[in-house]
Design a protein around this motif. Structure first.
Motif, PDB file in Angstrom:
ATOM      1  N   UNK A  96       0.813  -1.213   0.000  1.00  0.00           N
ATOM      2  CA  UNK A  96       0.000   0.000   0.000  1.00  0.00           C
ATOM      3  C   UNK A  96       0.850   1.269   0.000  1.00  0.00           C
ATOM      4  N   UNK A  97       1.988   1.226   0.705  1.00  0.00           N
ATOM      5  CA  UNK A  97       2.829   2.414   0.802  1.00  0.00           C
ATOM      6  C   UNK A  97       3.813   2.541  -0.354  1.00  0.00           C
ATOM      7  N   UNK A  98       3.971   1.470  -1.153  1.00  0.00           N
ATOM      8  CA  UNK A  98       4.855   1.493  -2.328  1.00  0.00           C
ATOM      9  C   UNK A  98       6.297   1.845  -1.949  1.00  0.00           C
ATOM     10  N   UNK A  99       6.770   1.316  -0.848  1.00  0.00           N
ATOM     11  CA  UNK A  99       8.134   1.571  -0.397  1.00  0.00           C
ATOM     12  C   UNK A  99       9.020   0.401  -0.816  1.00  0.00           C
ATOM     13  N   UNK A 100      10.117   0.686  -1.527  1.00  0.00           N
ATOM     14  CA  UNK A 100      11.018  -0.355  -2.025  1.00  0.00           C
ATOM     15  C   UNK A 100      12.467   0.072  -1.835  1.00  0.00           C
ATOM     16  N   UNK A 101      13.383  -0.799  -2.278  1.00  0.00           N
ATOM     17  CA  UNK A 101      14.829  -0.535  -2.150  1.00  0.00           C
ATOM     18  C   UNK A 101      15.188  -0.192  -0.706  1.00  0.00           C
ATOM     19  N   UNK A 113      18.040  -2.902  23.325  1.00  0.00           N
ATOM     20  CA  UNK A 113      17.457  -1.946  22.377  1.00  0.00           C
ATOM     21  C   UNK A 113      18.429  -1.682  21.236  1.00  0.00           C
ATOM     22  N   UNK A 114      17.913  -1.754  20.013  1.00  0.00           N
ATOM     23  CA  UNK A 114      18.744  -1.574  18.823  1.00  0.00           C
ATOM     24  C   UNK A 114      18.235  -0.377  18.022  1.00  0.00           C
ATOM     25  N   UNK A 115      18.996   0.706  17.956  1.00  0.00           N
ATOM     26  CA  UNK A 115      18.613   1.808  17.067  1.00  0.00           C
ATOM     27  C   UNK A 115      18.979   1.463  15.634  1.00  0.00           C
ATOM     28  N   UNK A 116      18.266   2.051  14.685  1.00  0.00           N
ATOM     29  CA  UNK A 116      18.604   1.774  13.293  1.00  0.00           C
ATOM     30  C   UNK A 116      18.107   2.896  12.393  1.00  0.00           C
ATOM     31  N   UNK A 117      18.731   3.004  11.230  1.00  0.00           N
ATOM     32  CA  UNK A 117      18.308   3.963  10.228  1.00  0.00           C
ATOM     33  C   UNK A 117      17.756   3.251   9.014  1.00  0.00           C
ATOM     34  N   UNK A 118      16.773   3.858   8.378  1.00  0.00           N
ATOM     35  CA  UNK A 118      16.147   3.283   7.194  1.00  0.00           C
ATOM     36  C   UNK A 118      16.282   4.256   6.031  1.00  0.00           C
ATOM     37  N   UNK A 119      16.730   3.743   4.895  1.00  0.00           N
ATOM     38  CA  UNK A 119      16.723   4.491   3.644  1.00  0.00           C
ATOM     39  C   UNK A 119      15.947   3.660   2.629  1.00  0.00           C
ATOM     40  N   UNK A 120      15.061   4.302   1.873  1.00  0.00           N
ATOM     41  CA  UNK A 120      14.232   3.583   0.920  1.00  0.00           C
ATOM     42  C   UNK A 120      13.745   4.543  -0.160  1.00  0.00           C
ATOM     43  N   UNK A 121      12.939   4.032  -1.061  1.00  0.00           N
ATOM     44  CA  UNK A 121      12.375   4.840  -2.138  1.00  0.00           C
ATOM     45  C   UNK A 121      10.866   4.630  -2.181  1.00  0.00           C
ATOM     46  N   UNK A 122      10.131   5.719  -2.284  1.00  0.00           N
ATOM     47  CA  UNK A 122       8.677   5.667  -2.424  1.00  0.00           C
ATOM     48  C   UNK A 122       8.338   5.984  -3.875  1.00  0.00           C
ATOM     49  N   UNK A 123       7.574   5.113  -4.513  1.00  0.00           N
ATOM     50  CA  UNK A 123       7.257   5.307  -5.935  1.00  0.00           C
ATOM     51  C   UNK A 123       5.763   5.136  -6.180  1.00  0.00           C
ATOM     52  N   UNK A 124       5.247   5.993  -7.083  1.00  0.00           N
ATOM     53  CA  UNK A 124       3.830   5.900  -7.441  1.00  0.00           C
ATOM     54  C   UNK A 124       3.608   6.611  -8.762  1.00  0.00           C
ATOM     55  N   UNK A 125       2.995   5.914  -9.712  1.00  0.00           N
ATOM     56  CA  UNK A 125       2.597   6.512 -10.984  1.00  0.00           C
ATOM     57  C   UNK A 125       3.751   7.238 -11.676  1.00  0.00           C
ATOM     58  N   UNK A 126       4.914   6.571 -11.681  1.00  0.00           N
ATOM     59  CA  UNK A 126       6.064   7.134 -12.367  1.00  0.00           C
ATOM     60  C   UNK A 126       6.836   8.177 -11.589  1.00  0.00           C
ATOM     61  N   UNK A 127       6.428   8.456 -10.375  1.00  0.00           N
ATOM     62  CA  UNK A 127       7.103   9.456  -9.546  1.00  0.00           C
ATOM     63  C   UNK A 127       7.742   8.769  -8.353  1.00  0.00           C
ATOM     64  N   UNK A 169       0.388   5.156   0.076  1.00  0.00           N
ATOM     65  CA  UNK A 169       0.864   6.118  -0.916  1.00  0.00           C
ATOM     66  C   UNK A 169      -0.143   6.199  -2.051  1.00  0.00           C
ATOM     67  N   UNK A 170      -0.492   7.399  -2.442  1.00  0.00           N
ATOM     68  CA  UNK A 170      -1.438   7.580  -3.535  1.00  0.00           C
ATOM     69  C   UNK A 170      -1.904   9.007  -3.611  1.00  0.00           C
ATOM     70  N   UNK A 171      -2.902   9.236  -4.448  1.00  0.00           N
ATOM     71  CA  UNK A 171      -3.475  10.575  -4.554  1.00  0.00           C
ATOM     72  C   UNK A 171      -4.171  10.915  -3.246  1.00  0.00           C
ATOM     73  N   UNK A 172      -3.930  12.102  -2.749  1.00  0.00           N
ATOM     74  CA  UNK A 172      -4.455  12.483  -1.441  1.00  0.00           C
ATOM     75  C   UNK A 172      -5.976  12.565  -1.454  1.00  0.00           C
ATOM     76  N   UNK A 173      -6.554  12.199  -0.311  1.00  0.00           N
ATOM     77  CA  UNK A 173      -8.008  12.262  -0.189  1.00  0.00           C
ATOM     78  C   UNK A 173      -8.497  13.705  -0.256  1.00  0.00           C
TER      79      UNK A 173
END
Length: 549
Positions: A96-101, A113-127, A169-173
């Protein structure tokens, strides 16, 4: 997970464990019982107890991260102690969130306790847009299997997620809005941090009425009744394509809002609201709280002696006494077997008038008077509802707010309610409105957006008789110049008045309350565990009144 991350987490052991069959499947029954899944190769291992050790913490977090990175939601969920709840959110992360990589970089563990950082890409409709944030997780011992498992919380996936939330992720309501203050100044969360949740709600409610067009966003969607708030507006995390914002005029004053934002930062767990008594328009809303809760508009806590504004009006309206009438202040007062006392070092005064006891905030004076004819268990409730418009659940402020509560009760709580304890619940919005009604005699329901925009009906109440309002206003003036509020209000010119309050909280320091007016501005503040009313809430209100005068 990249090779460097694997090595950094657990070295050579990592590849063996991930490649083995032990983590390939999970037992949903164990997951429901709070133990995630159980690997086939681990079934015969002796059950461990006690906190997970360093190696277990590294292995449990590492296998969870690896599955999450690969988008294997069910497998990642099997490494938590609540797979049933974890799996849908982890699945939504990629679907639903279109989060990859996804690339996860663990930090140095602090115990379990383990802290961590996340890097990713959000994609939708070519953007596409990058996504980066930090979070943390805790590893615990499974109650049934003894396995080391990730302690499941939605905040593991993203720090802003709460129970019941999901990612979309998508067109806003609703189209974005450009919220403007009463003078046209654009109000942004960056400049006025307290307005973040309010701006989200305004967009949710009025985006389609403000003339904008939708964009594409990654948002947190809050569930109805979740800890994120009942019906709370979506929260934007990443904008992939900007919509065209519509313009929405609010009642807020940029100058008063800036002063309120600065004032609440003086004390932790503080909230303040300012209103214009002549109109009911809300001029400022600010919070400084660790939990991010909008206590200024939605809080539900005891208001302490600021409640005596309503109680004094009740006494006058019912002919029990008057501003210059008797209201003796003994050392103690007993009501139906419960003994009430005054604040420390308050000198008794058996010859006190209501004005004397009000300005010194004498509890016993008010409690001694609440059983006078014609008062009943319902009298304070009727005063609050019919005169001050409180506790009827009908305010239409334009955003999410609580209308206060003054239930009709008997027993010791009847006395406690009269001094703002017991079962009375308020927030700064309610008490700012109480002050506005008290000094004008007219109840004008507070609002942030004009009702003309959507045709909503504002709440109505009778307000106070002119004689009652005149007396209460004068008692507030005396309190601000000669009584418990004098120190906080010192240096403020013009027509001023105030009332202090401190609400007792079991086992904790008292909540500090203060409400006051200056000219055509009324404000109320609350600082939880802030002590006496003049100690913390008082300076906040004074700063806001100084800016609004």
């Amino acid at each position: 997970m990249g090779k460097g991350v694997k090595t950094a987490v657990i070295g050579g052991v990592f590849a063996v464990m991930v490649g083995g069959a032990g983590y390939g499947v999970y037992n949903i029954v164990s997951a429901v019982n709070g133990d995630g899944g159980s690997g086939g190769s681990e079934a015969a291992v002796t059950k461990k107890s006690g906190p997970p050790d360093k190696e277990e913490v590294e292995k449990a977090s590492g296998t969870f991260f690896a599955a999450w990175e690969k988008g294997e939601a069910a497998r990642a969920a099997s490494y938590t102690n609540n797979a049933e709840d974890a799996a849908p959110l982890l699945a939504a992360y990629g679907e639903d969130a279109r989060i990859a990589d996804v690339e996860i970089t663990p930090g140095t563990p602090a115990g379990t306790t383990v802290p961590f950082g996340v890097k990713a890409t959000v994609s939708y409709d070519g953007k596409s847009e990058p996504l980066a944030y930090k979070s943390e997780l805790t590893v615990v011992r499974g109650q049934t299997t003894g396995r080391a498992l990730v302690d499941w919380e939605p905040s593991v996936v993203h720090p802003e997620l709460k129970e019941g939330d999901t990612l979309v992720t998508g067109e806003t309501a609703q189209p974005p809005i450009e919220a403007a203050g009463r003078d046209g100044t654009v109000l942004t969360e960056e400049e006025y941090p307290s307005l973040g949740p309010i701006l989200d709600t305004l967009r949710e409610r009025y985006g389609d009425k403000a003339g904008g067009t939708p964009g594409i966003e990654l948002t947190i969607r809050h569930a109805e009744g979740s800890s994120g708030g009942a019906g709370a507006a979506d929260s934007t995390l990443v904008t992939l394509a900007k919509g065209k914002p519509g313009k929405l005029r609010t009642t807020l004053s940029a100058g008063v809002q800036a002063a309120a934002e600065k004032a609440v930062k003086q004390f932790p767990e503080s909230s303040v609201v300012a209103v214009q008594p002549s109109t009911g328009e809300v001029l400022a809303v600010a919070n400084h709280r660790r939990d991010g809760f909008d206590a200024a508009l939605q809080g539900q806590v005891a208001p302490g002696s600021t409640m005596k504004i309503i109680t004094a009006a009740m006494l006058i309206d019912n002919g029990v006494t008057s501003m210059n009438g008797p209201a003796p202040c003994p050392p103690t007062a007993t009501w139906q077997s419960q003994t009430f006392k005054n604040i420390t070092d308050l000198e008794p005064n058996e010859g006190a008038t209501l004005a004397d006891s009000f300005l010194r905030s004498c509890n016993t004076a008010f409690i001694k008077l609440i059983d006078e004819e014609p008062l009943t268990d319902a009298s304070l409730t009727q005063e609050a509802q019919e005169r001050f418009g409180l506790g009827r659940d009908d305010w239409a402020t334009g955003v999410v707010s609580f209308d206060g509560s003054v239930p009709a009760v008997g027993g010791p709580d009847r006395a406690a309610n009269a001094i703002g304890q017991g079962q009375v619940q308020m927030n700064p919005l309610n008490m700012a409105s109480v002050t506005a009604t008290a000094i004008t005699g007219t109840f004008r329901q507070p609002y942030l957006v004009s009702p003309e925009l959507d045709g909503r009906q504002l709440a109505q109440a009778k307000g106070l008789p002119a004689g009652t309002a005149s007396q209460v206003k004068q008692m507030m003036r005396l309190t601000a110049t000669q009584g418990t509020a004098a120190e906080a209000m010192s240096g403020l010119g013009g027509d001023i008045g105030a009332k202090t309050g401190s609400a007792e909280v079991d086992g904790k320091a008292s909540d500090s309350w203060f409400t006051g007016f200056r000219g055509d501005v009324a404000a109320a503040a609350m600082t939880q565990q802030g002590g006496h009313g003049g100690d913390a809430a008082g300076p906040i209100v004074a700063a806001v009144l100084r800016a609004g005068g």
